[in-house]
Design a protein around this motif. Structure first.
Motif, PDB file in Angstrom:
ATOM      1  N   LEU A   1       0.853  -1.176   0.000  1.00 32.50           N
ATOM      2  CA  LEU A   1       0.000   0.000   0.000  1.00 32.50           C
ATOM      3  C   LEU A   1       0.895   1.233   0.000  1.00 32.50           C
ATOM      4  N   ALA A   2       0.528   2.242  -0.745  1.00 34.55           N
ATOM      5  CA  ALA A   2       1.348   3.444  -0.859  1.00 34.55           C
ATOM      6  C   ALA A   2       1.679   3.996   0.522  1.00 34.55           C
ATOM      7  N   GLY A   3       2.970   4.216   0.769  1.00 36.93           N
ATOM      8  CA  GLY A   3       3.423   4.768   2.037  1.00 36.93           C
ATOM      9  C   GLY A   3       3.650   3.748   3.131  1.00 36.93           C
ATOM     10  N   GLU A   4       3.423   2.456   2.845  1.00 35.33           N
ATOM     11  CA  GLU A   4       3.620   1.414   3.858  1.00 35.33           C
ATOM     12  C   GLU A   4       4.745   0.484   3.450  1.00 35.33           C
ATOM     13  N   GLU A   5       5.295  -0.235   4.446  1.00 36.02           N
ATOM     14  CA  GLU A   5       6.441  -1.100   4.184  1.00 36.02           C
ATOM     15  C   GLU A   5       6.134  -2.576   4.337  1.00 36.02           C
ATOM     16  N   ARG A   6       4.931  -2.901   4.739  1.00 41.48           N
ATOM     17  CA  ARG A   6       4.583  -4.311   4.872  1.00 41.48           C
ATOM     18  C   ARG A   6       3.871  -4.771   3.608  1.00 41.48           C
ATOM     19  N   THR A   7       4.210  -5.970   3.146  1.00 38.83           N
ATOM     20  CA  THR A   7       3.593  -6.471   1.934  1.00 38.83           C
ATOM     21  C   THR A   7       2.124  -6.804   2.172  1.00 38.83           C
ATOM     22  N   VAL A   8       1.356  -6.681   1.126  1.00 41.63           N
ATOM     23  CA  VAL A   8      -0.037  -7.125   1.173  1.00 41.63           C
ATOM     24  C   VAL A   8      -0.079  -8.627   1.432  1.00 41.63           C
ATOM     25  N   GLN A   9       0.876  -9.355   0.850  1.00 36.55           N
ATOM     26  CA  GLN A   9       0.932 -10.795   1.076  1.00 36.55           C
ATOM     27  C   GLN A   9       1.089 -11.125   2.561  1.00 36.55           C
ATOM     28  N   GLY A  10       1.981 -10.400   3.241  1.00 30.78           N
ATOM     29  CA  GLY A  10       2.189 -10.636   4.664  1.00 30.78           C
ATOM     30  C   GLY A  10       0.936 -10.359   5.471  1.00 30.78           C
ATOM     31  N   GLU A  11       0.204  -9.321   5.092  1.00 34.32           N
ATOM     32  CA  GLU A  11      -1.028  -8.984   5.788  1.00 34.32           C
ATOM     33  C   GLU A  11      -2.083 -10.069   5.583  1.00 34.32           C
ATOM     34  N   LEU A  12      -2.204 -10.560   4.364  1.00 33.74           N
ATOM     35  CA  LEU A  12      -3.178 -11.619   4.084  1.00 33.74           C
ATOM     36  C   LEU A  12      -2.848 -12.895   4.853  1.00 33.74           C
ATOM     37  N   LEU A  13      -1.558 -13.237   4.897  1.00 35.63           N
ATOM     38  CA  LEU A  13      -1.144 -14.433   5.631  1.00 35.63           C
ATOM     39  C   LEU A  13      -1.389 -14.274   7.131  1.00 35.63           C
ATOM     40  N   ALA A  14      -1.069 -13.091   7.669  1.00 40.33           N
ATOM     41  CA  ALA A  14      -1.236 -12.847   9.101  1.00 40.33           C
ATOM     42  C   ALA A  14      -2.703 -12.875   9.515  1.00 40.33           C
ATOM     43  N   ARG A  15      -3.589 -12.553   8.588  1.00 39.85           N
ATOM     44  CA  ARG A  15      -5.025 -12.607   8.872  1.00 39.85           C
ATOM     45  C   ARG A  15      -5.593 -14.014   8.693  1.00 39.85           C
ATOM     46  N   GLY A  16      -4.763 -14.922   8.161  1.00 37.92           N
ATOM     47  CA  GLY A  16      -5.258 -16.270   7.912  1.00 37.92           C
ATOM     48  C   GLY A  16      -6.175 -16.334   6.719  1.00 37.92           C
ATOM     49  N   SER A  17      -5.966 -15.458   5.761  1.00 35.48           N
ATOM     50  CA  SER A  17      -6.823 -15.404   4.580  1.00 35.48           C
ATOM     51  C   SER A  17      -6.347 -16.331   3.477  1.00 35.48           C
ATOM     52  N   VAL A  18      -5.028 -16.562   3.404  1.00 32.61           N
ATOM     53  CA  VAL A  18      -4.438 -17.367   2.337  1.00 32.61           C
ATOM     54  C   VAL A  18      -3.381 -18.296   2.932  1.00 32.61           C
ATOM     55  N   LEU A  19      -2.861 -19.170   2.088  1.00 27.98           N
ATOM     56  CA  LEU A  19      -1.769 -20.067   2.465  1.00 27.98           C
ATOM     57  C   LEU A  19      -0.458 -19.549   1.888  1.00 27.98           C
ATOM     58  N   ARG A  20       0.637 -19.868   2.545  1.00 28.70           N
ATOM     59  CA  ARG A  20       1.947 -19.520   2.001  1.00 28.70           C
ATOM     60  C   ARG A  20       2.222 -20.374   0.771  1.00 28.70           C
ATOM     61  N   GLY A  21       2.679 -19.725  -0.296  1.00 26.61           N
ATOM     62  CA  GLY A  21       3.063 -20.442  -1.496  1.00 26.61           C
ATOM     63  C   GLY A  21       4.504 -20.895  -1.430  1.00 26.61           C
ATOM     64  N   THR A  22       5.030 -21.341  -2.539  1.00 29.95           N
ATOM     65  CA  THR A  22       6.390 -21.889  -2.553  1.00 29.95           C
ATOM     66  C   THR A  22       7.254 -21.265  -3.637  1.00 29.95           C
ATOM     67  N   ASP A  23       6.837 -20.117  -4.177  1.00 29.79           N
ATOM     68  CA  ASP A  23       7.515 -19.550  -5.341  1.00 29.79           C
ATOM     69  C   ASP A  23       8.438 -18.384  -5.015  1.00 29.79           C
ATOM     70  N   VAL A  24       8.772 -18.193  -3.747  1.00 30.78           N
ATOM     71  CA  VAL A  24       9.655 -17.092  -3.356  1.00 30.78           C
ATOM     72  C   VAL A  24      11.030 -17.647  -3.000  1.00 30.78           C
ATOM     73  N   GLN A  25      12.054 -17.212  -3.720  1.00 31.54           N
ATOM     74  CA  GLN A  25      13.402 -17.726  -3.502  1.00 31.54           C
ATOM     75  C   GLN A  25      14.227 -16.870  -2.542  1.00 31.54           C
ATOM     76  N   ASP A  26      13.905 -15.588  -2.435  1.00 33.46           N
ATOM     77  CA  ASP A  26      14.674 -14.719  -1.549  1.00 33.46           C
ATOM     78  C   ASP A  26      14.472 -15.138  -0.094  1.00 33.46           C
ATOM     79  N   ARG A  27      15.561 -15.361   0.631  1.00 32.76           N
ATOM     80  CA  ARG A  27      15.522 -15.906   1.988  1.00 32.76           C
ATOM     81  C   ARG A  27      14.723 -15.041   2.949  1.00 32.76           C
ATOM     82  N   ASP A  28      15.099 -13.758   3.076  1.00 39.14           N
ATOM     83  CA  ASP A  28      14.450 -12.898   4.063  1.00 39.14           C
ATOM     84  C   ASP A  28      12.973 -12.689   3.753  1.00 39.14           C
TER      85      ASP A  28
END
Length: 267
Positions: free
Chosen positions: A114-141
């Protein structure tokens, strides 16, 4: 007891799996706050005008964006769409990613902020229990942050995690087989490790043909070894795996990414 930030700092860039395994065995509340990872190159920005599905949206300029790193649960798609709409509809977003090439459907795969924010929308959706974690992200952090966000929701029983059936029992192959073609999370004890030709099988049942099994192709063996996993040592270990279920005589799940497997404590 180590927290997510401490674990991340001690890892080599090439290998974040160790932290995934530690996070999977820690019975603590995992915080997802702090400095934001997934800060890849900016791929563009725009205003969200339409929610396409639980992980995709359209911008005012016509671009369709597919959120990386998450998978919508088929049993809870309507709720996931509603949550994404509440977060993004008529909001300005910044897109970040490692590659701006469209997928085969013409969608731009990205992390959204979201404009002006530093947290990903993906992280917010996961933290709310809305979606499952996928497996397509290679970057460690970045991947670790998604792991932690999902774990936080699971521990707190938020969203889809209020249901005890989100994680399928490896001892119930018919239940898993009914989800052929769907992204599914399965948990259980590996009863045996068997190699046939160049393929390794993690068997979760005595009946190899009818029970649930994880297929590990030859190309994945160096990846497993590089992550410090001796495949043979997985016998009698409890693991959690995720991916798309294939229907053979029994249900199968092919391991193509190291992020698909987590070690669990206990036997």
């Amino acid at each position: 007891m180590a927290n997510a930030s401490t674990i991340r700092c001690g890892l080599r860039n090439r290998d974040w799996l160790g932290a995934v395994l530690i996070l999977a065995t820690q019975s603590v509340a995992i915080t997802t706050s702090g400095a934001a990872p997934c800060m890849f190159a900016t791929l563009g920005e725009g205003r969200v005008t339409e929610i396409v599905d639980a992980r995709s949206f359209r911008l005012a300029d016509g671009r369709e964006v597919r959120l990386a790193g998450i998978e919508p649960p088929p049993d809870n798609a309507a709720a996931a769409v509603a949550t994404l709409g509440a977060l993004l509809r008529d909001r300005d977003v910044v897109l970040r990613g490692e590659d701006d090439a469209p997928d085969r459907y013409g969608r731009q795969r990205a992390f959204a902020f979201l404009a002006g924010e530093e947290r990903t929308v993906q992280g917010e959706l996961l933290a709310r229990g809305s979606v499952l974690r996928g497996t397509d992200v290679q970057d460690r952090d970045c991947a670790l942050t998604l792991v932690a966000a999902e774990a936080d929701a699971r521990i707190a029983s938020r969203g889809l995690w209020t249901s005890p059936t989100v994680i399928k029992n490896a001892e119930s192959p018919d239940d898993i087989l009914a989800r052929a073609g769907l992204f599914t999370v399965v948990e259980g004890k590996v009863l045996s490790v068997r190699q046939t030709g160049t393929t390794t099988y993690l068997n979760f049942a005595r009946n190899w043909t009818r029970g649930f099994a994880v297929i590990i192709p030859k190309r994945m063996m160096p990846v497993m070894e590089g992550a410090g996993i001796d495949t043979k040592s997985l016998a009698n270990r409890r693991v959690r795996v995720r991916g798309w279920i294939e229907a053979h005589q029994g249900p199968r799940l092919e391991l193509t990414q190291i992020a698909q497997i987590e070690m669990l404590s206990g036997n």
